[in-house]
Design a protein around this motif. Structure first.
Motif, PDB file in Angstrom:
ATOM      1  N   MET A 122      -5.393 -16.293  12.864  1.00 36.22           N
ATOM      2  CA  MET A 122      -4.125 -15.566  12.859  1.00 36.22           C
ATOM      3  C   MET A 122      -3.971 -14.659  11.641  1.00 36.22           C
ATOM      4  SD  MET A 122      -1.253 -18.218  11.959  1.00 36.22           S
ATOM      5  CE  MET A 122       0.273 -18.017  11.319  1.00 36.22           C
ATOM      6  N   ILE A 123      -4.720 -14.951  10.542  1.00 36.32           N
ATOM      7  CA  ILE A 123      -4.770 -13.969   9.446  1.00 36.32           C
ATOM      8  C   ILE A 123      -5.809 -12.924   9.833  1.00 36.32           C
ATOM      9  CG2 ILE A 123      -5.368 -13.589   7.019  1.00 36.32           C
ATOM     10  CD1 ILE A 123      -4.309 -16.304   6.355  1.00 36.32           C
ATOM     11  N   THR A 124      -5.417 -11.651   9.813  1.00 38.93           N
ATOM     12  CA  THR A 124      -6.299 -10.601  10.296  1.00 38.93           C
ATOM     13  C   THR A 124      -6.127  -9.318   9.487  1.00 38.93           C
ATOM     14  OG1 THR A 124      -6.815  -9.223  12.233  1.00 38.93           O
ATOM     15  CG2 THR A 124      -4.553  -9.889  11.988  1.00 38.93           C
ATOM     16  N   THR A 125      -7.120  -8.429   9.587  1.00 36.02           N
ATOM     17  CA  THR A 125      -6.957  -7.106   8.973  1.00 36.02           C
ATOM     18  C   THR A 125      -6.866  -6.028  10.058  1.00 36.02           C
ATOM     19  OG1 THR A 125      -9.358  -6.979   8.808  1.00 36.02           O
ATOM     20  CG2 THR A 125      -8.188  -7.676   6.825  1.00 36.02           C
ATOM     21  N   ASP A 126      -6.664  -6.465  11.299  1.00 37.93           N
ATOM     22  CA  ASP A 126      -6.671  -5.564  12.442  1.00 37.93           C
ATOM     23  C   ASP A 126      -5.303  -4.871  12.612  1.00 37.93           C
ATOM     24  OD1 ASP A 126      -6.839  -4.338  14.890  1.00 37.93           O
ATOM     25  OD2 ASP A 126      -7.808  -6.032  15.894  1.00 37.93           O
ATOM     26  N   ILE A 127      -5.202  -3.648  12.116  1.00 39.43           N
ATOM     27  CA  ILE A 127      -3.919  -2.926  12.165  1.00 39.43           C
ATOM     28  C   ILE A 127      -3.506  -2.608  13.602  1.00 39.43           C
ATOM     29  CG2 ILE A 127      -2.713  -0.806  11.433  1.00 39.43           C
ATOM     30  CD1 ILE A 127      -4.276  -0.818   8.891  1.00 39.43           C
ATOM     31  N   LEU A 128      -4.522  -2.338  14.462  1.00 38.13           N
ATOM     32  CA  LEU A 128      -4.196  -2.029  15.865  1.00 38.13           C
ATOM     33  C   LEU A 128      -3.568  -3.221  16.581  1.00 38.13           C
ATOM     34  CD1 LEU A 128      -7.063   0.190  17.308  1.00 38.13           C
ATOM     35  CD2 LEU A 128      -4.621   0.732  17.016  1.00 38.13           C
ATOM     36  N   LEU A 129      -4.081  -4.410  16.261  1.00 35.86           N
ATOM     37  CA  LEU A 129      -3.514  -5.628  16.840  1.00 35.86           C
ATOM     38  C   LEU A 129      -2.078  -5.811  16.354  1.00 35.86           C
ATOM     39  CD1 LEU A 129      -3.993  -8.249  18.464  1.00 35.86           C
ATOM     40  CD2 LEU A 129      -4.818  -9.313  16.352  1.00 35.86           C
ATOM     41  N   ALA A 130      -1.851  -5.509  15.083  1.00 36.93           N
ATOM     42  CA  ALA A 130      -0.493  -5.606  14.525  1.00 36.93           C
ATOM     43  C   ALA A 130       0.431  -4.639  15.265  1.00 36.93           C
ATOM     44  CB  ALA A 130      -0.521  -5.286  13.034  1.00 36.93           C
ATOM     45  N   LYS A 131      -0.050  -3.431  15.475  1.00 37.47           N
ATOM     46  CA  LYS A 131       0.741  -2.417  16.168  1.00 37.47           C
ATOM     47  C   LYS A 131       1.091  -2.894  17.584  1.00 37.47           C
ATOM     48  CE  LYS A 131       0.254   2.226  17.999  1.00 37.47           C
ATOM     49  NZ  LYS A 131      -0.600   3.406  18.128  1.00 37.47           N
ATOM     50  N   GLN A 132       0.081  -3.422  18.281  1.00 31.87           N
ATOM     51  CA  GLN A 132       0.290  -3.907  19.641  1.00 31.87           C
ATOM     52  C   GLN A 132       1.329  -5.029  19.671  1.00 31.87           C
ATOM     53  OE1 GLN A 132      -1.269  -1.936  21.820  1.00 31.87           O
ATOM     54  NE2 GLN A 132       0.209  -2.959  23.154  1.00 31.87           N
ATOM     55  N   THR A 133       1.230  -5.925  18.705  1.00 34.98           N
ATOM     56  CA  THR A 133       2.178  -7.050  18.625  1.00 34.98           C
ATOM     57  C   THR A 133       3.599  -6.517  18.435  1.00 34.98           C
ATOM     58  OG1 THR A 133       0.393  -8.291  17.579  1.00 34.98           O
ATOM     59  CG2 THR A 133       2.599  -9.245  17.418  1.00 34.98           C
ATOM     60  N   LEU A 134       3.746  -5.536  17.564  1.00 34.98           N
ATOM     61  CA  LEU A 134       5.072  -4.951  17.308  1.00 34.98           C
ATOM     62  C   LEU A 134       5.614  -4.230  18.551  1.00 34.98           C
ATOM     63  CD1 LEU A 134       4.325  -3.540  13.745  1.00 34.98           C
ATOM     64  CD2 LEU A 134       5.924  -5.406  14.274  1.00 34.98           C
ATOM     65  N   LEU A 135       4.716  -3.560  19.289  1.00 39.47           N
ATOM     66  CA  LEU A 135       5.141  -2.844  20.499  1.00 39.47           C
ATOM     67  C   LEU A 135       5.633  -3.812  21.576  1.00 39.47           C
ATOM     68  CD1 LEU A 135       2.386  -0.071  20.705  1.00 39.47           C
ATOM     69  CD2 LEU A 135       4.848   0.283  20.341  1.00 39.47           C
ATOM     70  N   ASN A 136       5.185  -5.068  21.480  1.00 35.91           N
ATOM     71  CA  ASN A 136       5.654  -6.101  22.421  1.00 35.91           C
ATOM     72  C   ASN A 136       6.925  -6.777  21.930  1.00 35.91           C
ATOM     73  OD1 ASN A 136       3.537  -5.704  24.169  1.00 35.91           O
ATOM     74  ND2 ASN A 136       2.228  -7.250  23.191  1.00 35.91           N
ATOM     75  N   ASP A 137       7.588  -6.188  20.941  1.00 32.94           N
ATOM     76  CA  ASP A 137       8.806  -6.785  20.364  1.00 32.94           C
ATOM     77  C   ASP A 137       8.551  -8.125  19.700  1.00 32.94           C
ATOM     78  OD1 ASP A 137      10.527  -4.723  20.761  1.00 32.94           O
ATOM     79  OD2 ASP A 137      11.311  -5.481  22.669  1.00 32.94           O
TER      80      ASP A 137
END
Ligand code: TXA
Ligand code: MG
Length: 322
Positions: A1-16
Protein backbone atom coordinates in the motif's frame (compact mmCIF):
# COMPACT_ATOMS: atom_id res chain seq x y z
CA UNK A 1 0.00 0.00 0.00
CA UNK A 2 3.03 2.32 0.25
CA UNK A 3 3.77 3.22 -3.36
CA UNK A 4 5.48 5.77 -5.60
CA UNK A 5 2.93 5.28 -8.38
CA UNK A 6 1.45 8.74 -9.04
CA UNK A 7 -0.93 7.39 -11.70
CA UNK A 8 -2.41 4.96 -9.20
CA UNK A 9 -2.84 7.84 -6.75
CA UNK A 10 -4.60 9.86 -9.44
CA UNK A 11 -6.90 6.95 -10.27
CA UNK A 12 -7.75 6.48 -6.59
CA UNK A 13 -8.63 10.17 -6.26
CA UNK A 14 -10.78 10.05 -9.42
CA UNK A 15 -12.80 7.29 -7.73
CA UNK A 16 -13.56 9.67 -4.83
CA UNK A 17 -11.22 7.70 -2.60
CA UNK A 18 -8.51 9.13 -0.38
CA UNK A 19 -4.73 8.70 -0.27
CA UNK A 20 -1.73 9.42 1.95
CA UNK A 21 0.01 12.42 0.35
CA UNK A 22 3.61 13.52 0.99
CA UNK A 23 4.23 17.23 1.50
CA UNK A 24 7.24 19.16 2.76
CA UNK A 25 5.58 19.71 6.17
CA UNK A 26 3.82 16.50 7.18
CA UNK A 27 1.93 13.78 5.27
CA UNK A 28 -1.69 14.58 4.44
CA UNK A 29 -4.82 12.48 4.09
CA UNK A 30 -5.95 13.78 0.71
CA UNK A 31 -9.10 13.69 -1.39
CA UNK A 32 -10.83 15.71 -4.12
CA UNK A 33 -11.75 18.99 -2.44
CA UNK A 34 -14.73 19.43 -4.78
CA UNK A 35 -16.16 16.01 -3.88
CA UNK A 36 -18.28 15.89 -0.71
CA UNK A 37 -18.05 12.08 -0.84
CA UNK A 38 -14.24 12.17 -0.74
CA UNK A 39 -14.13 14.86 1.94
CA UNK A 40 -16.52 12.90 4.17
CA UNK A 41 -14.15 9.91 3.92
CA UNK A 42 -11.30 12.09 5.21
CA UNK A 43 -13.30 13.19 8.27
CA UNK A 44 -14.41 9.62 8.97
CA UNK A 45 -11.00 7.98 8.67
CA UNK A 46 -9.28 10.66 10.73
CA UNK A 47 -12.13 10.69 13.28
CA UNK A 48 -12.03 14.43 12.99
CA UNK A 49 -14.89 16.51 14.37
CA UNK A 50 -16.83 18.35 11.66
CA UNK A 51 -16.22 21.73 13.34
CA UNK A 52 -12.53 21.48 12.38
CA UNK A 53 -12.00 22.72 8.79
CA UNK A 54 -9.54 21.32 6.22
CA UNK A 55 -6.75 22.92 4.17
CA UNK A 56 -7.16 22.98 0.37
CA UNK A 57 -3.95 22.26 -1.59
CA UNK A 58 -3.45 23.76 -5.05
CA UNK A 59 -0.76 23.21 -7.69
CA UNK A 60 -0.19 26.79 -8.87
CA UNK A 61 -0.84 30.39 -7.88
CA UNK A 62 -2.99 30.81 -10.99
CA UNK A 63 -5.41 28.19 -9.59
CA UNK A 64 -6.10 30.34 -6.50
CA UNK A 65 -9.15 32.21 -7.96
CA UNK A 66 -10.90 28.84 -8.40
CA UNK A 67 -11.05 28.38 -4.61
CA UNK A 68 -10.85 31.95 -3.20
CA UNK A 69 -12.90 34.99 -4.26
CA UNK A 70 -11.00 37.84 -2.62
CA UNK A 71 -7.20 37.81 -2.31
CA UNK A 72 -6.02 40.57 0.06
CA UNK A 73 -2.84 42.36 -1.03
CA UNK A 74 -0.86 40.91 1.87
CA UNK A 75 -2.09 37.42 0.97
CA UNK A 76 -0.76 37.90 -2.54
CA UNK A 77 2.56 39.21 -1.24
CA UNK A 78 2.93 36.20 1.07
CA UNK A 79 1.90 33.71 -1.62
CA UNK A 80 4.43 35.20 -4.02
CA UNK A 81 7.15 35.09 -1.38
CA UNK A 82 6.53 31.64 0.11
CA UNK A 83 4.60 29.44 -2.37
CA UNK A 84 5.19 26.69 -3.08
CA UNK A 85 5.89 26.30 0.61
CA UNK A 86 4.69 25.75 4.18
CA UNK A 87 2.31 28.69 4.37
CA UNK A 88 -1.50 28.47 4.53
CA UNK A 89 -3.62 31.54 3.78
CA UNK A 90 -7.22 32.11 4.87
CA UNK A 91 -9.36 33.84 2.24
CA UNK A 92 -13.05 34.23 1.30
CA UNK A 93 -14.12 30.98 -0.31
CA UNK A 94 -15.56 30.33 -3.73
CA UNK A 95 -19.07 28.83 -3.75
CA UNK A 96 -17.68 25.71 -5.35
CA UNK A 97 -15.71 24.82 -2.21
CA UNK A 98 -18.09 22.61 -0.22
CA UNK A 99 -18.98 23.99 3.21
CA UNK A 100 -17.97 20.70 4.90
CA UNK A 101 -14.34 21.69 4.11
CA UNK A 102 -14.60 25.06 5.84
CA UNK A 103 -16.81 23.84 8.72
CA UNK A 104 -19.50 26.22 7.51
CA UNK A 105 -17.26 29.30 7.60
CA UNK A 106 -16.94 31.67 4.65
CA UNK A 107 -13.13 31.49 4.64
CA UNK A 108 -11.10 28.70 3.10
CA UNK A 109 -7.54 27.71 4.05
CA UNK A 110 -5.31 27.34 0.96
CA UNK A 111 -1.71 26.37 0.37
CA UNK A 112 0.59 25.23 -2.43
CA UNK A 113 2.86 22.48 -1.09
CA UNK A 114 6.55 22.46 -1.94
CA UNK A 115 6.99 18.78 -2.72
CA UNK A 116 7.74 17.47 -6.19
CA UNK A 117 5.42 14.45 -5.94
CA UNK A 118 2.51 16.45 -4.50
CA UNK A 119 2.98 19.14 -7.17
CA UNK A 120 3.26 16.61 -9.96
CA UNK A 121 0.04 14.93 -8.81
CA UNK A 122 -1.77 18.28 -8.49
CA UNK A 123 -0.71 19.18 -12.02
CA UNK A 124 -2.26 15.97 -13.36
CA UNK A 125 -5.72 16.50 -11.84
CA UNK A 126 -8.25 19.28 -12.40
CA UNK A 127 -9.37 19.60 -8.78
CA UNK A 128 -7.62 20.77 -5.60
CA UNK A 129 -6.83 18.36 -2.75
CA UNK A 130 -8.34 18.72 0.69
CA UNK A 131 -5.86 17.33 3.19
CA UNK A 132 -5.48 17.41 6.96
CA UNK A 133 -2.39 15.87 8.49
CA UNK A 134 -2.58 12.07 8.11
CA UNK A 135 -2.90 11.14 11.78
CA UNK A 136 -5.93 10.19 13.84
CA UNK A 137 -7.37 13.32 15.46
CA UNK A 138 -5.15 14.59 18.28
CA UNK A 139 -2.18 12.25 17.77
CA UNK A 140 1.40 12.84 16.56
CA UNK A 141 1.64 14.09 12.96
CA UNK A 142 3.28 11.80 10.35
CA UNK A 143 6.57 12.78 8.69
CA UNK A 144 7.21 9.50 6.82
CA UNK A 145 5.01 7.18 4.73
CA UNK A 146 5.39 4.40 7.31
CA UNK A 147 3.84 6.59 10.02
CA UNK A 148 0.72 6.96 7.85
CA UNK A 149 0.60 3.25 6.99
CA UNK A 150 0.97 2.35 10.69
CA UNK A 151 -1.90 4.64 11.67
CA UNK A 152 -4.44 3.58 9.06
CA UNK A 153 -3.36 0.03 8.07
CA UNK A 154 -5.80 -1.46 5.56
CA UNK A 155 -8.31 1.37 5.81
CA UNK A 156 -6.23 3.50 3.46
CA UNK A 157 -5.70 2.03 -0.01
CA UNK A 158 -2.47 3.83 -0.80
CA UNK A 159 0.16 6.05 0.75
CA UNK A 160 2.22 7.87 -1.83
CA UNK A 161 5.82 7.70 -0.67
CA UNK A 162 7.70 10.98 -0.90
CA UNK A 163 10.42 10.24 1.64
CA UNK A 164 10.91 12.09 4.91
CA UNK A 165 9.24 15.50 5.13
CA UNK A 166 11.92 18.14 4.87
CA UNK A 167 10.29 20.74 7.15
CA UNK A 168 8.69 18.21 9.50
CA UNK A 169 6.27 20.65 11.15
CA UNK A 170 2.93 21.93 9.82
CA UNK A 171 2.45 25.06 7.73
CA UNK A 172 2.08 28.47 9.33
CA UNK A 173 -1.54 29.67 9.01
CA UNK A 174 -2.21 33.35 8.31
CA UNK A 175 -5.56 35.18 8.03
CA UNK A 176 -6.55 38.76 7.22
CA UNK A 177 -9.15 40.77 9.11
CA UNK A 178 -9.68 44.56 9.39
CA UNK A 179 -6.39 45.28 7.65
CA UNK A 180 -4.53 43.14 10.16
CA UNK A 181 -2.42 40.10 9.46
CA UNK A 182 -3.28 37.40 11.98
CA UNK A 183 -1.23 34.33 12.80
CA UNK A 184 -3.68 31.47 13.44
CA UNK A 185 -1.09 28.71 13.76
CA UNK A 186 2.66 28.86 14.32
CA UNK A 187 4.44 26.61 11.86
CA UNK A 188 7.31 25.97 9.49
CA UNK A 189 7.69 29.64 8.49
CA UNK A 190 8.65 31.83 11.45
CA UNK A 191 6.74 34.96 12.46
CA UNK A 192 9.95 36.88 11.81
CA UNK A 193 9.94 35.77 8.14
CA UNK A 194 6.24 36.66 7.76
CA UNK A 195 6.78 40.11 9.31
CA UNK A 196 9.75 40.79 7.03
CA UNK A 197 7.34 40.38 4.14
CA UNK A 198 4.14 42.12 5.33
CA UNK A 199 4.98 43.96 8.57
CA UNK A 200 3.47 43.52 12.04
CA UNK A 201 1.26 40.52 12.78
CA UNK A 202 -1.11 39.64 15.62
CA UNK A 203 -1.08 36.21 17.22
CA UNK A 204 -4.64 34.85 17.45
CA UNK A 205 -5.39 33.88 21.00
CA UNK A 206 -7.86 34.40 23.79
CA UNK A 207 -6.22 37.55 25.18
CA UNK A 208 -6.93 39.68 22.13
CA UNK A 209 -10.32 38.03 21.59
CA UNK A 210 -9.27 36.42 18.35
CA UNK A 211 -10.20 32.79 18.77
CA UNK A 212 -7.50 30.50 17.48
CA UNK A 213 -8.64 28.32 14.58
CA UNK A 214 -11.30 25.79 15.53
CA UNK A 215 -8.80 22.96 15.24
CA UNK A 216 -6.22 24.45 17.53
CA UNK A 217 -7.22 22.56 20.63
CA UNK A 218 -4.89 22.84 23.57
CA UNK A 219 -4.29 19.09 23.69
CA UNK A 220 -3.00 18.00 20.29
CA UNK A 221 -0.01 16.35 18.58
CA UNK A 222 0.05 14.00 21.56
CA UNK A 223 1.98 10.82 22.22
CA UNK A 224 0.14 8.18 24.27
CA UNK A 225 3.00 8.35 26.79
CA UNK A 226 2.64 11.06 29.45
CA UNK A 227 4.83 13.97 28.40
CA UNK A 228 6.27 16.78 30.52
CA UNK A 229 7.69 19.94 28.95
CA UNK A 230 10.38 21.72 30.92
CA UNK A 231 13.22 24.22 30.75
CA UNK A 232 14.99 22.36 33.57
CA UNK A 233 15.49 18.78 32.37
CA UNK A 234 18.01 17.89 35.09
CA UNK A 235 15.62 18.71 37.91
CA UNK A 236 12.61 17.10 36.22
CA UNK A 237 14.55 13.87 35.63
CA UNK A 238 15.66 13.88 39.27
CA UNK A 239 12.03 14.15 40.41
CA UNK A 240 11.04 11.10 38.33
CA UNK A 241 14.02 8.88 38.99
CA UNK A 242 11.98 5.72 39.64
CA UNK A 243 10.28 6.00 36.27
CA UNK A 244 11.30 4.59 32.90
CA UNK A 245 12.23 7.91 31.32
CA UNK A 246 12.55 8.89 27.68
CA UNK A 247 14.24 12.19 26.93
CA UNK A 248 13.41 14.54 24.09
CA UNK A 249 16.29 17.00 24.18
CA UNK A 250 16.39 20.10 22.02
CA UNK A 251 20.21 20.00 21.74
CA UNK A 252 23.05 17.94 23.19
CA UNK A 253 24.21 20.83 25.43
CA UNK A 254 23.27 19.04 28.70
CA UNK A 255 23.08 15.48 27.39
CA UNK A 256 26.19 14.09 29.09
CA UNK A 257 25.42 15.65 32.44
CA UNK A 258 21.81 14.39 32.47
CA UNK A 259 22.69 10.86 31.39
CA UNK A 260 25.53 10.48 33.87
CA UNK A 261 23.37 11.56 36.81
CA UNK A 262 20.38 9.31 36.08
CA UNK A 263 19.24 6.15 34.38
CA UNK A 264 17.60 7.09 31.10
CA UNK A 265 15.80 4.44 29.02
CA UNK A 266 16.13 6.32 25.73
CA UNK A 267 17.29 9.74 24.59
CA UNK A 268 16.40 11.64 21.42
CA UNK A 269 18.31 14.81 20.52
CA UNK A 270 16.48 17.04 18.03
CA UNK A 271 19.62 18.86 16.90
CA UNK A 272 23.05 18.24 18.42
CA UNK A 273 24.11 21.80 17.61
CA UNK A 274 20.79 23.39 18.57
CA UNK A 275 19.81 24.26 15.00
CA UNK A 276 16.10 25.20 14.99
CA UNK A 277 15.38 24.08 11.40
CA UNK A 278 16.94 20.67 12.02
CA UNK A 279 15.11 20.32 15.35
CA UNK A 280 11.72 21.08 13.73
CA UNK A 281 12.40 18.52 11.00
CA UNK A 282 13.19 15.80 13.55
CA UNK A 283 10.50 16.58 16.13
CA UNK A 284 7.61 14.28 15.17
CA UNK A 285 9.79 11.33 14.10
CA UNK A 286 11.51 11.46 17.51
CA UNK A 287 8.12 11.58 19.25
CA UNK A 288 6.93 8.56 17.23
CA UNK A 289 10.06 6.59 18.23
CA UNK A 290 9.76 7.47 21.92
CA UNK A 291 6.07 6.63 21.98
CA UNK A 292 6.74 3.07 20.80
CA UNK A 293 9.06 2.19 23.69
CA UNK A 294 6.55 1.60 26.48
CA UNK A 295 8.08 4.33 28.64
CA UNK A 296 6.47 5.67 31.83
CA UNK A 297 7.19 9.25 30.89
CA UNK A 298 8.69 11.48 28.21
CA UNK A 299 10.56 14.53 29.48
CA UNK A 300 10.84 17.13 26.73
CA UNK A 301 13.17 20.10 26.77
CA UNK A 302 11.78 23.48 25.72
CA UNK A 303 13.43 25.09 22.68
CA UNK A 304 14.57 28.74 22.71
CA UNK A 305 11.58 31.06 22.11
CA UNK A 306 12.83 32.50 18.83
CA UNK A 307 12.06 31.76 15.18
CA UNK A 308 11.02 28.13 14.66
CA UNK A 309 11.66 27.54 18.38
CA UNK A 310 8.23 29.12 19.01
CA UNK A 311 6.59 26.61 16.64
CA UNK A 312 8.41 23.68 18.25
CA UNK A 313 7.36 24.84 21.73
CA UNK A 314 3.77 25.29 20.55
CA UNK A 315 3.66 21.61 19.52
CA UNK A 316 5.46 20.37 22.65
CA UNK A 317 3.17 22.40 24.83
CA UNK A 318 0.07 20.85 23.27
CA UNK A 319 1.66 17.37 23.36
CA UNK A 320 2.20 17.71 27.11
CA UNK A 321 -1.39 18.62 28.07
CA UNK A 322 -3.33 15.95 29.94
O1 TXA B 1 1.31 21.61 6.80
C1 TXA B 1 0.09 21.49 6.82
O2 TXA B 1 -0.66 22.48 6.92
C2 TXA B 1 -0.49 20.09 6.70
C3 TXA B 1 -0.19 19.53 5.31
C4 TXA B 1 -0.81 18.18 5.07
O3 TXA B 1 -0.58 20.46 4.35
N1 TXA B 1 -1.88 20.08 6.98
C5 TXA B 1 -2.40 20.29 8.22
O4 TXA B 1 -3.76 20.14 8.28
O5 TXA B 1 -1.72 20.55 9.19
P1 TXA B 1 -4.57 19.97 9.64
O6 TXA B 1 -5.95 19.69 9.22
O7 TXA B 1 -3.92 18.98 10.52
O8 TXA B 1 -4.55 21.41 10.26
C6 TXA B 1 -5.25 22.43 9.59
C7 TXA B 1 -5.54 23.56 10.49
C8 TXA B 1 -6.58 23.23 11.55
O9 TXA B 1 -6.13 23.73 12.80
C9 TXA B 1 -7.81 23.99 11.09
O10 TXA B 1 -8.62 24.42 12.15
C10 TXA B 1 -7.19 25.17 10.33
O11 TXA B 1 -6.11 24.59 9.68
N2 TXA B 1 -8.12 25.69 9.34
C11 TXA B 1 -8.51 25.11 8.20
N3 TXA B 1 -9.41 25.88 7.55
C12 TXA B 1 -9.60 26.98 8.27
C13 TXA B 1 -10.40 28.14 8.15
N4 TXA B 1 -11.21 28.33 7.11
N5 TXA B 1 -10.32 29.07 9.13
C14 TXA B 1 -9.52 28.90 10.19
N6 TXA B 1 -8.73 27.81 10.37
C15 TXA B 1 -8.78 26.86 9.43
MG1 MG C 1 -3.13 18.10 12.16
Amino acid sequence: MITTDILLAKQTLLNDDIIGLPTETVYGLAGNAFSVTAVKKIFELKKRPLFNPLIVHIGSLSYLPKVATIVPINALKLAEAFWPGPLTLLMKKQNRVPSIITAGMDTVAVRMPNHSIALSLLQQIDFPLAAPSANPFGSISPTAAIHVADYFKDYLKIVLDGGECKNGIESTIIGFENNQTIVFRLGAISIEEIENCVGKTILANKENNKPATPGMLLKHYSPRTITILTTDVINTVEKHKNYRIGLLLFSSANEVEIKSANKIAHCEVLSATGNLTEAAKNLYAAMHRLDKLGLDIIIAEQAPEIGLGKSINDRLNRASQN
